[in-house]
Enzyme design. Structure first.
Site, PDB file in Angstrom:
ATOM      1  N   HIS A  77      22.068  22.738  59.374  1.00 55.34           N
ATOM      2  CA  HIS A  77      22.131  24.167  59.061  1.00 55.34           C
ATOM      3  C   HIS A  77      22.443  24.291  57.569  1.00 55.34           C
ATOM      4  O   HIS A  77      23.387  23.660  57.067  1.00 55.34           O
ATOM      5  CB  HIS A  77      23.254  24.838  59.846  1.00 55.34           C
ATOM      6  CG  HIS A  77      22.962  25.084  61.296  1.00 55.34           C
ATOM      7  ND1 HIS A  77      22.567  24.101  62.152  1.00 55.34           N
ATOM      8  CD2 HIS A  77      23.020  26.240  62.023  1.00 55.34           C
ATOM      9  CE1 HIS A  77      22.404  24.639  63.365  1.00 55.34           C
ATOM     10  NE2 HIS A  77      22.670  25.931  63.312  1.00 55.34           N
TER      11      HIS A  77
ATOM     12  N   GLU B 228      22.191  29.709  55.768  1.00 56.31           N
ATOM     13  CA  GLU B 228      22.335  30.817  56.730  1.00 56.31           C
ATOM     14  C   GLU B 228      23.272  31.835  56.065  1.00 56.31           C
ATOM     15  O   GLU B 228      22.835  32.904  55.659  1.00 56.31           O
ATOM     16  CB  GLU B 228      22.916  30.311  58.056  1.00 56.31           C
ATOM     17  CG  GLU B 228      23.154  31.420  59.087  1.00 56.31           C
ATOM     18  CD  GLU B 228      23.863  30.941  60.369  1.00 56.31           C
ATOM     19  OE1 GLU B 228      24.505  29.870  60.350  1.00 56.31           O
ATOM     20  OE2 GLU B 228      23.784  31.662  61.395  1.00 56.31           O
TER      21      GLU B 228
HETATM   22  N1  HPA Z   1      25.303  28.545  62.682  1.00 54.70           N
HETATM   23  C1  HPA Z   1      26.253  27.618  62.609  1.00 54.70           C
HETATM   24  N2  HPA Z   1      26.806  27.057  63.681  1.00 54.70           N
HETATM   25  C2  HPA Z   1      26.388  27.445  64.896  1.00 54.70           C
HETATM   26  C3  HPA Z   1      25.406  28.393  65.023  1.00 54.70           C
HETATM   27  C4  HPA Z   1      24.833  28.970  63.862  1.00 54.70           C
HETATM   28  O1  HPA Z   1      23.941  29.836  63.886  1.00 54.70           O
HETATM   29  N3  HPA Z   1      25.243  28.561  66.358  1.00 54.70           N
HETATM   30  C5  HPA Z   1      26.063  27.703  66.990  1.00 54.70           C
HETATM   31  N4  HPA Z   1      26.786  27.027  66.101  1.00 54.70           N
HETATM   32 ZN    ZN Z   2      22.249  27.430  64.779  1.00 54.37          ZN
END
Ligand code: HPA
Ligand code: ZN
Length: 352
Positions: free
Chosen positions: A209, A212
């Site tokens: 990730h 975001e």
């Molecule tokens: N971002 C970060 N961590 C997470 C997410 C997300 O969208 N969903 C579940 N854990």
């Molecule tokens: Zn996620």
């Protein structure tokens, strides 16, 4: 960018909803713990004698009003506290697979968060065995292909991540890769440089990730330090033109999650989501549900919500998004090409 076949442009707009639903897709960004619906949380709490701080399904669902990622994560980790046995993990996965199959998801690469469970005393083997049972049942009963990606919780230390990797290695053949999730800001990818290097040496796929809530710098370090093969979310990449050019030149997939982004206030509403701009910039965006039980819908609901709010999205974008998901998956080329043929057949069937 793969060119869009000419028959795609012969699909009338009014057939788009049916087409979006029917197209075969891969889901590449879905946290299996985020598929726990309130009804199943209450059922598992009863079965396991776990007490919840919400009196009813309705009260729990009413608490799903998030202001940012952390406000969601607090409830998400609390919800996962009802998972104790292999049967619980299998039941959770099976519930998701039935929904996914109904949305014509043909392949799912599922994130799971072992540290959320091991820190409550649930052995990692229970987690992995239960999820594996769900995957086997999905293959046998639904013809759906699925694989696991082990995520490290980035708010914990790299030493904790190493310990988790060590505990998971007896089950090395049960997961295809590793990812990085949880609270992004303040926990940049480079915090996990050494453990990701070790995972790459082990032949695991690597994703993270990034972008975001975190800045474009985190996407850069996911690429350059962690050497990821996909970026999860990555929507903030558009703030940095040099980064956009890098992602485009690399053909790097972004696993975009439209309903999640709106629910977590990354964008004020769907009409302001940057999905169209990502595609126009030549980036390999895909559509995913992230945590569907918390964010208001599974795969097809994400497609439909984006297409309802963004009039620039038409049949060509539907084709590109579905095809990107198949191309960005970690399946072998033969299987991927068979699904792309199916995708083409569905579009031909909907063409005028
Ligand atoms: N971002 C970060 N961590 C997470 C997410 C997300 O969208 N969903 C579940 N854990
Ligand atoms: Zn996620």
């Amino acid at each position: 960018m793969t060119p869009v076949p000419s028959f795609v442009n012969d699909v009338p707009r009014e057939r788009l909803p049916a087409l979006l639903a029917a197209a075969p897709k891969a889901e590449l960004h879905m946290h299996i713990e985020g598929s726990l619906e309130p009804e199943l949380i209450f059922e598992l709490a009863r079965r396991n004698g776990v007490s919840l701080s919400y009196p009813s399904v309705e009260a729990l669902r009413a608490a799903y009003a998030f202001t940012d990622l952390q406000s969601f994560l607090d409830i998400y980790y609390a919800g996962a506290s009802v998972l104790l046995t292999e049967q619980d993990f299998e039941d959770m996965a099976w519930a998701y697979f039935q929904r996914a199959a109904a949305d014509n998801v043909v392949h799912a690469e599922l994130f799971f968060d072992p540290q959320t469970h091991t820190e409550r005393g649930v052995p990692i083997g229970v987690v992995i065995n239960g999820l594996t049972r769900g995957i086997r049942r999905a293959r046998q009963e639904l013809g759906l292909s699925a694989a696991l990606i082990l995520c490290f919780l980035r708010h914990l230390s790299e030493d904790d991540a190493f310990a988790t990797l060590e505990a998971a290695l007896p089950y090395r053949d049960r997961f295809i890769g590793v990812g990085l999730d949880s609270s992004e800001v303040g926990h940049p990818p480079e915090k996990f440089a050494r453990v990701f290097a070790r995972c790459r040496e082990l032949g695991l796929h690597v994703v993270a990730h990034a972008g975001e809530e975190g800045p474009p710098a985190y996407v850069w370090s996911a690429l350059d330090v962690l050497k990821v093969e996909r970026i999860d979310h990555g929507v903030r990449s558009l703030e940095d033109p040099a980064l956009v050019e890098r992602l485009r030149a690399d053909g790097m997939a972004l696993t975009v999650c439209p309903l999640s982004n709106v629910k977590l206030c990354v964008f004020p509403d769907m009409a302001q989501h940057n999905l169209v701009r990502l595609l126009r910039a030549g980036l390999k965006a895909t559509i995913n549900s992230d945590d569907p039980a918390y964010f208001g819908g599974y795969m097809n609901a994400n497609f439909q919500a984006a297409f309802d709010a963004l009039p620039e999205l038409g049949p060509a974008e539907a084709y590109t998004l579905a095809r990107n998901s198949l191309e960005a998956s970690f399946v072998d080329a033969g299987q991927r090409d068979r699904w792309i043929e199916q995708l083409d057949a569905v579009f031909r069937a909907h063409a005028a």
